[in-house]
Design a protein around this motif. Structure first.
Motif, PDB file in Angstrom:
ATOM      1  N   ALA A 193     -33.980  -2.600   3.475  1.00 41.08           N
ATOM      2  CA  ALA A 193     -34.496  -1.421   4.160  1.00 41.08           C
ATOM      3  C   ALA A 193     -33.363  -0.522   4.652  1.00 41.08           C
ATOM      4  O   ALA A 193     -33.455   0.701   4.601  1.00 41.08           O
ATOM      5  N   ILE A 194     -32.272  -1.131   5.134  1.00 39.93           N
ATOM      6  CA  ILE A 194     -31.117  -0.346   5.589  1.00 39.93           C
ATOM      7  C   ILE A 194     -30.529   0.452   4.439  1.00 39.93           C
ATOM      8  O   ILE A 194     -30.273   1.663   4.559  1.00 39.93           O
ATOM      9  N   ARG A 195     -30.320  -0.198   3.312  1.00 41.92           N
ATOM     10  CA  ARG A 195     -29.733   0.483   2.159  1.00 41.92           C
ATOM     11  C   ARG A 195     -30.667   1.555   1.607  1.00 41.92           C
ATOM     12  O   ARG A 195     -30.241   2.638   1.210  1.00 41.92           O
ATOM     13  N   GLU A 196     -31.965   1.260   1.592  1.00 39.73           N
ATOM     14  CA  GLU A 196     -32.943   2.235   1.112  1.00 39.73           C
ATOM     15  C   GLU A 196     -32.925   3.477   2.005  1.00 39.73           C
ATOM     16  O   GLU A 196     -32.995   4.622   1.512  1.00 39.73           O
ATOM     17  N   SER A 197     -32.819   3.269   3.329  1.00 41.23           N
ATOM     18  CA  SER A 197     -32.769   4.385   4.269  1.00 41.23           C
ATOM     19  C   SER A 197     -31.520   5.238   4.034  1.00 41.23           C
ATOM     20  O   SER A 197     -31.582   6.481   4.066  1.00 41.23           O
ATOM     21  N   MET A 198     -30.380   4.585   3.794  1.00 39.69           N
ATOM     22  CA  MET A 198     -29.136   5.315   3.554  1.00 39.69           C
ATOM     23  C   MET A 198     -29.204   6.116   2.252  1.00 39.69           C
ATOM     24  O   MET A 198     -28.737   7.256   2.168  1.00 39.69           O
ATOM     25  N   ILE A 199     -29.813   5.520   1.213  1.00 43.41           N
ATOM     26  CA  ILE A 199     -29.969   6.218  -0.067  1.00 43.41           C
ATOM     27  C   ILE A 199     -30.832   7.461   0.107  1.00 43.41           C
ATOM     28  O   ILE A 199     -30.512   8.558  -0.386  1.00 43.41           O
ATOM     29  N   LYS A 200     -31.967   7.287   0.824  1.00 42.90           N
ATOM     30  CA  LYS A 200     -32.871   8.425   1.048  1.00 42.90           C
ATOM     31  C   LYS A 200     -32.168   9.539   1.831  1.00 42.90           C
ATOM     32  O   LYS A 200     -32.321  10.735   1.533  1.00 42.90           O
ATOM     33  N   SER A 201     -31.359   9.145   2.839  1.00 38.64           N
ATOM     34  CA  SER A 201     -30.646  10.146   3.644  1.00 38.64           C
ATOM     35  C   SER A 201     -29.638  10.903   2.795  1.00 38.64           C
ATOM     36  O   SER A 201     -29.474  12.124   2.963  1.00 38.64           O
ATOM     37  N   LEU A 202     -28.955  10.210   1.907  1.00 36.90           N
ATOM     38  CA  LEU A 202     -28.013  10.884   1.008  1.00 36.90           C
ATOM     39  C   LEU A 202     -28.735  11.860   0.080  1.00 36.90           C
ATOM     40  O   LEU A 202     -28.246  12.960  -0.182  1.00 36.90           O
ATOM     41  N   ASP A 203     -29.916  11.459  -0.397  1.00 33.70           N
ATOM     42  CA  ASP A 203     -30.718  12.363  -1.228  1.00 33.70           C
ATOM     43  C   ASP A 203     -31.113  13.610  -0.465  1.00 33.70           C
ATOM     44  O   ASP A 203     -31.065  14.738  -0.999  1.00 33.70           O
ATOM     45  N   LYS A 208     -34.665  -6.835   5.386  1.00 36.26           N
ATOM     46  CA  LYS A 208     -34.085  -5.932   6.377  1.00 36.26           C
ATOM     47  C   LYS A 208     -32.847  -5.235   5.816  1.00 36.26           C
ATOM     48  O   LYS A 208     -32.645  -4.033   6.026  1.00 36.26           O
ATOM     49  N   ARG A 209     -32.009  -5.995   5.088  1.00 32.37           N
ATOM     50  CA  ARG A 209     -30.816  -5.384   4.475  1.00 32.37           C
ATOM     51  C   ARG A 209     -31.219  -4.371   3.411  1.00 32.37           C
ATOM     52  O   ARG A 209     -30.586  -3.321   3.257  1.00 32.37           O
ATOM     53  N   VAL A 236     -37.830 -18.745   3.660  1.00 33.32           N
ATOM     54  CA  VAL A 236     -38.635 -17.585   4.069  1.00 33.32           C
ATOM     55  C   VAL A 236     -37.854 -16.711   5.050  1.00 33.32           C
ATOM     56  O   VAL A 236     -37.872 -15.484   4.954  1.00 33.32           O
ATOM     57  N   ASP A 237     -37.162 -17.349   5.999  1.00 35.96           N
ATOM     58  CA  ASP A 237     -36.354 -16.586   6.963  1.00 35.96           C
ATOM     59  C   ASP A 237     -35.262 -15.778   6.262  1.00 35.96           C
ATOM     60  O   ASP A 237     -34.973 -14.644   6.633  1.00 35.96           O
ATOM     61  N   SER A 238     -34.659 -16.379   5.236  1.00 36.73           N
ATOM     62  CA  SER A 238     -33.605 -15.660   4.505  1.00 36.73           C
ATOM     63  C   SER A 238     -34.189 -14.481   3.738  1.00 36.73           C
ATOM     64  O   SER A 238     -33.542 -13.436   3.593  1.00 36.73           O
ATOM     65  N   LEU A 239     -35.447 -14.615   3.252  1.00 37.15           N
ATOM     66  CA  LEU A 239     -36.108 -13.494   2.585  1.00 37.15           C
ATOM     67  C   LEU A 239     -36.297 -12.332   3.559  1.00 37.15           C
ATOM     68  O   LEU A 239     -36.137 -11.166   3.202  1.00 37.15           O
ATOM     69  N   ASP A 240     -36.668 -12.662   4.794  1.00 40.54           N
ATOM     70  CA  ASP A 240     -36.859 -11.628   5.811  1.00 40.54           C
ATOM     71  C   ASP A 240     -35.556 -10.873   6.061  1.00 40.54           C
ATOM     72  O   ASP A 240     -35.533  -9.647   6.176  1.00 40.54           O
TER      73      ASP A 240
END
Length: 286
Positions: free
Chosen positions: A273-283, A270-271, A262-266
């Motif tokens: 969310a970081i990549r999703e944020s970077m993708i959105k910023s590039l868009d 988080k990783r 479960v901890d590894s899923l968390d």
């Protein structure tokens, strides 16, 4: 001196497979190091250290088995406290002196498919694979015998549970996994992963059911088929069973391994969310 068999759970992501290899991290090497450190074994030959299966790099397990003999009473949680979090002992059983974990009554592998596939076609492929066949087209190695028996194959489309939707809200945008559970006494190297390639190809109309039958009944002089293996990280060795041997699962050890998962899923979320944020910023920049 008592002989004990242990069931091992591990996350294969950071291992170069189960079997010992020079200069790389493996499950077997970690187990031997910590068993020696705690005084359970010394000389591998004298302790008759044996393993049930050599999973490839990236493959996970909830039921691989090792056995050894020792003067020291095996304490599961003492070993787990020494082991890294991505390997844990889940169960143990006393076994006879001549016990060899390689000779199992049943092995269960699970492969997870994440594509939008036709369940009816997958079930039709499963019916073809059930029974005894020549699996020479489904292994990389030339072996004395490539005849194997598949006792059962179960196809299950998994619905994402409320827990996953609550903790990982973006999962609703992904395709729910399909579990393919395969049961048999023994398997060839890469056999399950090559089988999964055929399952996917039939579902996507890249291969016919007649072609599957031909792969399982090759002529004596026909060249080996070039079937590309599916990814190792979606394969789990779920369990290994033996006639007359009952493993006792350690409740605390299982809860501990579950907590680590479960901890590894968390961390993965988080990783993500970081990549999703970077993708959105590039868009937004575009």
């Amino acid at each position: 001196m008592k002989r004990t068999a242990l069931k091992i759970g591990y996350i294969g992501t950071n291992f170069h497979g189960f079997q010992r290899q020079p200069d790389v991290r493996t499950v077997e090497e970690e187990l031997i190091y910590h068993l020696r450190k705690l005084g359970y074994i010394d000389d591998l030959k004298k302790s008759r250290f044996r393993i049930a299966g050599r999973t490839d790099a990236g493959v996970h397990s909830l039921g691989n088995v090792i056995s050894f003999q020792s003067d020291k009473e095996v304490q599961v949680n003492e070993i787990n406290n020494s082991l890294p979090d991505d390997i844990q002992i889940l169960a143990k059983a006393p076994v006879r002196y001549a016990f060899k974990p390689r000779y199992a009554q049943m092995r269960q592998y699970r492969y997870l498919l994440f594509q939008d596939l036709d369940i009816d076609k997958l079930n039709k492929v499963a019916e073809i694979f059930k029974g005894t066949h020549n699996f020479t087209n489904f292994t990389k190695r030339f072996q004395k015998t490539t005849t194997r028996t598949i006792d059962d194959i179960k196809i299950t489309k998994v619905e994402l549970g409320d827990y996953h939707k609550r903790e990982f809200p973006n999962l609703h945008e992904t395709i729910a996994p399909i579990f393919v559970d395969i049961y048999g006494e023994s398997f060839l190297w890469n056999m399950v992963r090559k089988m999964m390639r055929v399952f996917v190809d039939v579902s996507l109309d890249k291969m016919s059911l007649d072609e599957v039958c031909e792969l399982l009944n090759p002529s004596e002089n026909s060249p080996r088929a070039n079937i590309k293996v599916m990814e190792a990280e979606y394969l789990i060795l779920m369990d290994i069973e033996y006639d007359g041997i009952k493993f006792k699962y350690d409740e605390y050890a299982c809860r501990r391994f579950k907590r680590d998962l479960v901890d590894s899923l968390d961390n993965l979320q988080k990783r993500y969310a970081i990549r999703e944020s970077m993708i959105k910023s590039l868009d937004d920049l575009i």
